[in-house]
Design a protein around this motif. Structure first.
Motif, PDB file in Angstrom:
ATOM      1  N   ALA A 264       0.785  -1.208  -0.048  1.00 29.04           N
ATOM      2  CA  ALA A 264      -0.166  -0.242   0.038  1.00 29.04           C
ATOM      3  C   ALA A 264       0.877   1.274   0.000  1.00 29.04           C
ATOM      4  CB  ALA A 264      -0.814   0.001   1.190  1.00 29.04           C
ATOM      5  N   VAL A 265       0.966   1.926  -1.129  1.00 25.97           N
ATOM      6  CA  VAL A 265       1.683   3.248  -1.402  1.00 25.97           C
ATOM      7  C   VAL A 265       0.837   4.176  -1.991  1.00 25.97           C
ATOM      8  CG1 VAL A 265       3.754   4.206  -2.495  1.00 25.97           C
ATOM      9  CG2 VAL A 265       3.603   1.897  -1.498  1.00 25.97           C
ATOM     10  N   PRO A 266       0.695   5.345  -1.644  1.00 24.53           N
ATOM     11  CA  PRO A 266      -0.033   6.459  -2.099  1.00 24.53           C
ATOM     12  C   PRO A 266      -0.012   6.587  -3.687  1.00 24.53           C
ATOM     13  CG  PRO A 266       0.766   7.262  -0.180  1.00 24.53           C
ATOM     14  CD  PRO A 266       1.267   6.024  -0.184  1.00 24.53           C
ATOM     15  N   GLN A 267      -0.841   6.458  -4.495  1.00 27.18           N
ATOM     16  CA  GLN A 267      -0.595   6.414  -5.984  1.00 27.18           C
ATOM     17  C   GLN A 267      -1.864   6.808  -6.676  1.00 27.18           C
ATOM     18  OE1 GLN A 267      -1.706   1.938  -7.056  1.00 27.18           O
ATOM     19  NE2 GLN A 267      -0.120   1.854  -5.218  1.00 27.18           N
ATOM     20  N   ILE A 268      -1.988   6.963  -7.890  1.00 26.95           N
ATOM     21  CA  ILE A 268      -3.202   7.149  -8.717  1.00 26.95           C
ATOM     22  C   ILE A 268      -3.128   5.760  -9.327  1.00 26.95           C
ATOM     23  CG2 ILE A 268      -4.334   8.198 -10.626  1.00 26.95           C
ATOM     24  CD1 ILE A 268      -4.102   9.785  -8.228  1.00 26.95           C
ATOM     25  N   ASN A 269      -4.227   4.928  -9.115  1.00 24.55           N
ATOM     26  CA  ASN A 269      -4.372   3.714  -9.737  1.00 24.55           C
ATOM     27  C   ASN A 269      -5.669   3.402 -10.622  1.00 24.55           C
ATOM     28  OD1 ASN A 269      -4.814   0.824 -10.205  1.00 24.55           O
ATOM     29  ND2 ASN A 269      -3.579   0.421  -8.361  1.00 24.55           N
ATOM     30  N   VAL A 270      -5.475   3.405 -11.920  1.00 23.87           N
ATOM     31  CA  VAL A 270      -6.617   3.171 -12.716  1.00 23.87           C
ATOM     32  C   VAL A 270      -6.694   1.670 -13.414  1.00 23.87           C
ATOM     33  CG1 VAL A 270      -7.263   3.723 -15.124  1.00 23.87           C
ATOM     34  CG2 VAL A 270      -6.562   5.717 -13.560  1.00 23.87           C
TER      35      VAL A 270
ATOM     36  N   CYS B 141     -10.904  -9.165 -18.851  1.00 25.20           N
ATOM     37  CA  CYS B 141      -9.541  -8.951 -18.557  1.00 25.20           C
ATOM     38  C   CYS B 141      -9.475  -7.425 -17.870  1.00 25.20           C
ATOM     39  CB  CYS B 141      -8.462  -8.854 -19.889  1.00 25.20           C
ATOM     40  SG  CYS B 141      -6.935  -9.017 -19.853  1.00 25.20           S
ATOM     41  N   PHE B 142      -9.038  -7.393 -16.783  1.00 25.50           N
ATOM     42  CA  PHE B 142      -8.472  -5.882 -16.119  1.00 25.50           C
ATOM     43  C   PHE B 142      -7.321  -5.382 -16.719  1.00 25.50           C
ATOM     44  CE2 PHE B 142     -12.019  -7.839 -13.615  1.00 25.50           C
ATOM     45  CZ  PHE B 142     -12.602  -6.839 -13.334  1.00 25.50           C
ATOM     46  N   PHE B 143      -7.071  -4.170 -17.166  1.00 24.91           N
ATOM     47  CA  PHE B 143      -5.735  -3.619 -17.406  1.00 24.91           C
ATOM     48  C   PHE B 143      -5.471  -2.557 -16.367  1.00 24.91           C
ATOM     49  CE2 PHE B 143      -6.969  -5.240 -21.411  1.00 24.91           C
ATOM     50  CZ  PHE B 143      -5.894  -5.352 -22.216  1.00 24.91           C
ATOM     51  N   GLY B 144      -4.479  -2.743 -15.690  1.00 26.52           N
ATOM     52  CA  GLY B 144      -4.145  -1.889 -14.457  1.00 26.52           C
ATOM     53  C   GLY B 144      -2.994  -1.040 -14.696  1.00 26.52           C
ATOM     54  N   PHE B 145      -3.059   0.277 -14.170  1.00 22.78           N
ATOM     55  CA  PHE B 145      -1.946   1.195 -14.537  1.00 22.78           C
ATOM     56  C   PHE B 145      -1.874   2.276 -13.059  1.00 22.78           C
ATOM     57  CE2 PHE B 145      -4.895   0.656 -18.114  1.00 22.78           C
ATOM     58  CZ  PHE B 145      -4.069   0.305 -19.127  1.00 22.78           C
ATOM     59  N   VAL B 146      -0.621   2.435 -12.883  1.00 20.76           N
ATOM     60  CA  VAL B 146      -0.215   3.155 -11.636  1.00 20.76           C
ATOM     61  C   VAL B 146       0.821   4.516 -11.762  1.00 20.76           C
ATOM     62  CG1 VAL B 146       1.139   2.593  -9.707  1.00 20.76           C
ATOM     63  CG2 VAL B 146      -0.364   1.090 -10.556  1.00 20.76           C
ATOM     64  N   VAL B 147       0.484   5.375 -11.362  1.00 22.04           N
ATOM     65  CA  VAL B 147       1.328   6.260 -11.006  1.00 22.04           C
ATOM     66  C   VAL B 147       1.636   6.765  -9.643  1.00 22.04           C
ATOM     67  CG1 VAL B 147       2.022   8.853 -11.832  1.00 22.04           C
ATOM     68  CG2 VAL B 147       0.933   7.552 -13.442  1.00 22.04           C
ATOM     69  N   TYR B 148       2.736   6.476  -8.996  1.00 21.82           N
ATOM     70  CA  TYR B 148       3.161   6.810  -7.717  1.00 21.82           C
ATOM     71  C   TYR B 148       3.354   8.511  -7.708  1.00 21.82           C
ATOM     72  CZ  TYR B 148       3.755   1.923  -6.886  1.00 21.82           C
ATOM     73  OH  TYR B 148       3.443   0.696  -6.999  1.00 21.82           O
ATOM     74  N   TYR B 149       3.098   8.733  -6.193  1.00 26.22           N
ATOM     75  CA  TYR B 149       2.935  10.419  -5.989  1.00 26.22           C
ATOM     76  C   TYR B 149       4.787  10.346  -5.777  1.00 26.22           C
ATOM     77  CZ  TYR B 149      -1.684  11.485  -5.385  1.00 26.22           C
ATOM     78  OH  TYR B 149      -3.089  11.908  -5.582  1.00 26.22           O
ATOM     79  N   ALA B 150       5.200  11.609  -5.979  1.00 21.50           N
ATOM     80  CA  ALA B 150       6.229  12.136  -5.787  1.00 21.50           C
ATOM     81  C   ALA B 150       6.630  12.423  -4.030  1.00 21.50           C
ATOM     82  CB  ALA B 150       6.911  13.388  -6.434  1.00 21.50           C
ATOM     83  N   ASP B 151       7.896  12.692  -3.774  1.00 23.17           N
ATOM     84  CA  ASP B 151       7.921  12.937  -2.292  1.00 23.17           C
ATOM     85  C   ASP B 151       7.300  14.336  -1.958  1.00 23.17           C
ATOM     86  OD1 ASP B 151       9.182  11.019  -1.170  1.00 23.17           O
ATOM     87  OD2 ASP B 151      11.089  11.997  -0.949  1.00 23.17           O
ATOM     88  N   ASP B 152       6.867  15.226  -2.833  1.00 20.19           N
ATOM     89  CA  ASP B 152       6.477  16.424  -2.881  1.00 20.19           C
ATOM     90  C   ASP B 152       5.072  16.518  -2.967  1.00 20.19           C
ATOM     91  OD1 ASP B 152       6.302  16.452  -5.372  1.00 20.19           O
ATOM     92  OD2 ASP B 152       7.416  18.366  -5.787  1.00 20.19           O
ATOM     93  N   GLY B 153       4.334  15.504  -3.188  1.00 17.27           N
ATOM     94  CA  GLY B 153       3.050  15.284  -3.408  1.00 17.27           C
ATOM     95  C   GLY B 153       2.507  15.398  -4.868  1.00 17.27           C
ATOM     96  N   SER B 154       3.373  15.687  -5.672  1.00 19.99           N
ATOM     97  CA  SER B 154       3.190  15.895  -7.019  1.00 19.99           C
ATOM     98  C   SER B 154       3.098  14.551  -7.984  1.00 19.99           C
ATOM     99  CB  SER B 154       4.090  16.801  -7.842  1.00 19.99           C
ATOM    100  OG  SER B 154       5.231  16.146  -7.613  1.00 19.99           O
ATOM    101  N   LEU B 155       2.626  14.647  -8.853  1.00 19.44           N
ATOM    102  CA  LEU B 155       2.539  13.434 -10.013  1.00 19.44           C
ATOM    103  C   LEU B 155       3.263  13.777 -11.470  1.00 19.44           C
ATOM    104  CD1 LEU B 155      -1.316  12.742  -9.236  1.00 19.44           C
ATOM    105  CD2 LEU B 155       0.439  11.123  -8.657  1.00 19.44           C
ATOM    106  N   SER B 156       3.563  12.510 -12.128  1.00 20.23           N
ATOM    107  CA  SER B 156       4.449  12.576 -13.246  1.00 20.23           C
ATOM    108  C   SER B 156       3.393  13.191 -14.249  1.00 20.23           C
ATOM    109  CB  SER B 156       4.973  11.511 -13.334  1.00 20.23           C
ATOM    110  OG  SER B 156       5.530  11.265 -14.846  1.00 20.23           O
TER     111      SER B 156
END
Length: 460
Positions: free
Chosen positions: A320-326, A378-393
């Motif tokens: 469990a890591v803060p992320q945007i998960n689609v 079929c489930f397609f999963g995509f993840v973008v993790y938060y940066a240390d400053d709370g921003s996102l790529s």
């Protein structure tokens, strides 16, 4: 606030434990004020509170969902069911849990009894049982579907404080299996169980050149199959599992019930790809060094080997890591064509890949609002993790946006407990029982007590 900021909010990286505001788990949305939280110690207390109040009510669960699912207005109530945990009853083929029981406790209780669920678990075990069911949480394997499909009965406290039991086979039961918390407050769930089994998970890496043919084949030949698609390198990392042999089962028992690693030789064929992915994740998240939970989700693929263990040891491995998960589910029979379209889109655009695409397939679900309703999926999963400053790529978010467009156009249904753009979906078109669910909601909660802005936008 621009559209991306609304869909994928930035994260508050401060210490929120002393805040008067209550944040969701990822700390990217305030869902209400701490003074609005009520923690009933039992069902009777919950009934009394609903009878004596009139505002709207939402359950916070483990707060893992996007904040929009949980948010309430200033005069509304947030329910914390964490005091309502544990086994309430059992027989030879079923077990009843209080709704606030976290999944790890469910798995542990079953294992102690030499029982297991017929469904494969989701990867995050800190979810509550009721929350996981309400959002359509699933694992992998075509011979099973979501966690909600293992329910035999669901007990709810209704808007007026009365209690109702919904039983499998009743007309309204498929509405209650995955309800987004919009019908009533679930207090207990009876799950069917089956004898405990062990599995051996075979891991390998190979080219994605023939993914269109390989993915269906893996899922047909193995009881459980999960794959990670490293599109940049055109490589797949695959976990295929079938029941363990008697020898593997004996080795597991002799090892004290801990996972068995097979062979002294590990497979390092994916190591260069892992190093490249880690370097990219470090750049995206601005996190230096090798620390950080998010990096462990990738480093476990380095020097991999086959394993034997129970289904929870092998597949409930999420961190469990803060992320945007689609995550978008598409009809299984359309998956080869969709994989080809993703390859063509990637070849034309060469998007920035923050994390590999996760592929999990399930059988059809009985729950009206399950993304796998009536069709193998079929489930397609995509993840973008938060940066240390709370921003996102921003490159990572662009990738999420573009692939979601592609999958939505193919009839995709988003996972309710993750992030998605609601403007991309025509719910009535993709869910055959959409209006039937709305009719049940109208009957059970005509005053819309179990609603908020998110639920209202969906159903009203």
């Amino acid at each position: 606030m621009n559209r991306d900021s609304h869909l994928y909010p930035l994260r508050n990286t401060g210490n929120t434990e002393q805040d008067s505001a209550l944040w969701n788990w990822a700390q990217n949305t305030v869902v209400g004020q701490r003074q609005q939280v009520f923690q009933p110690q039992n069902e009777a207390e919950l009934q009394q509170r609903l009878k004596s109040s009139s505002g709207k009510v939402r359950v916070i669960g483990s707060r893992l969902s996007p904040g929009r699912m949980l948010c309430v207005n200033a005069d509304d109530l947030l329910l914390d069911l964490s005091a309502m945990q544990g086994v309430l009853g059992e027989d030879d083929a079923s077990i009843t849990f209080a709704a606030g029981t976290v999944l790890q406790q469910v798995f542990d209780a079953l294992t102690e009894r030499d029982r297991m669920l017929a469904c494969s678990p989701g990867v995050i075990s800190v979810q509550t049982l009721a929350g996981a069911m309400a959002t359509g949480t699933h694992g992998q394997g075509l011979n099973q579907s979501s966690l909600a499909d293992e329910a035999l009965s669901i007990r709810m406290v209704m808007a007026d404080g009365s209690v109702r039991e919904f039983q499998r086979g009743e007309p309204d039961f498929p509405a209650t299996q995955t309800s987004l918390g919009s019908l009533g407050i679930v207090t207990a769930i009876t799950l069917r169980t089956e004898p405990f089994r062990l599995f051996t998970c075979h891991k390998f890496a190979e080219s994605a050149d023939t993914l269109e043919q390989d993915l269906p084949r893996w899922n047909q030949q193995y009881e459980l199959s999960k794959a990670w698609w490293f599109v940049d390198d055109n490589l797949m990392h695959v976990w295929n599992a079938n029941p363990a042999s008697e020898a593997d089962a004996q080795a597991w028992q002799a090892n004290g019930g801990e996972v068995i690693e097979h062979g002294d030789d590990t497979d390092s064929s994916l190591n260069d790809t892992i190093d490249q992915t880690l370097a990219q994740m470090h750049r995206d998240t601005q996190i230096e060094g090798k620390g950080g939970k998010q990096f462990r989700t990738v480093t476990r693929f380095r020097d991999f080997t086959d394993l034997s263990g129970d289904i929870y040891q092998l597949f409930c491995r999420g961190i469990a890591v803060p992320q945007i998960n689609v995550e978008i589910g598409v009809p299984l029979d359309k998956t080869p064509e969709i994989n080809g379209k993703i390859k063509a889109w990637y070849a034309e655009n060469h998007p920035h890949m923050h994390y590999p695409i996760i592929l999990r397939c399930t059988g059809a679900s009985e729950a009206w609002l399950s993304p796998a309703y009536q069709q193998p999926t079929c489930f397609f999963g995509f993840v973008v993790y938060y940066a240390d400053d709370g921003s996102l790529s921003q490159d990572g978010l662009h990738f999420l946006t573009e692939v979601e467009k592609l999958l939505a156009a193919e009839g995709g249904r988003p996972h309710w407990g993750k992030y998605y753009d609601p403007q991309r979906y025509s719910w009535r078109d993709i869910y055959p029982q959409w209006d039937a669910f709305r009719a049940v909601r109208e009957q059970l909660d005509p005053q819309r007590r179990f609603s908020n802005d998110y639920v209202t936008a969906l159903f009203d």
